[in-house]
Write an enzyme that holds these catalytic residues in place. Structure first.
Site: not given
Ligand code: AMP
Ligand code: ZN
Length: 114
Positions: A29, A92-93, A99-100
């Site tokens: 992440d 919170g998505q 994704h997990l």
């Molecule tokens: P969510 O809030 O569950 O949708 O989590 C999305 C996650 O993706 C967050 O923890 C972000 O920090 C992460 N994220 C967003 N863009 C990227 C990226 N390009 N590479 C890696 N992680 C990312």
């Protein structure tokens, strides 16, 4: 489709990949909220857990077993780890590609109190 995780899966965007096979990719992440924070992602674009269908049963089972393997490989299993699926905005998505979150790496193995 303008989906960052599809782009990472298709190698159109860079990521720090820790695991990959035909169906699943896992990468660090970019804004970690734990000492180790990995995202385990099916390459197929499924918006969220709420969009899973019966045909995704094997894929989601594999996703969990691969997460277990990654946790062991990164030595998270001894101290323990958290697995989080955020589902929908209220959950919170922020990225609408399932994704997990694999979170761990806090401290050393907890000592037995006795
Ligand atoms: P969510 O809030 O569950 O949708 O989590 C999305 C996650 O993706 C967050 O923890 C972000 O920090 C992460 N994220 C967003 N863009 C990227 C990226 N390009 N590479 C890696 N992680 C990312
Ligand atoms: Zn996608």
């Amino acid at each position: 489709m303008d989906c960052i995780f599809c782009k990472i899966a298709n190698k159109e965007e860079r990521a720090d990949i820790v695991y990959e096979d035909r169906k699943i990719i896992a990468f660090k992440d970019i804004y970690p909220v734990a000492p180790t924070h990995i995202l385990v992602v099916p390459k197929k674009h499924i918006p969220s857990v709420d969009h899973l269908e019966p045909g995704d049963k094997n894929l989601i089972g594999d996703l969990l077993l691969i997460t277990q393997k990654i946790a062991r490989q990164l030595s998270l299993a001894k101290t323990g780890y958290k697995l989080v699926f955020n589902v929908g905005r209220g959950g919170g998505q922020k990225i609408d590609h399932l994704h997990l979150h694999l979170l761990g790496g806090w401290g050393k193995k907890l000592k037995n109190k006795n």
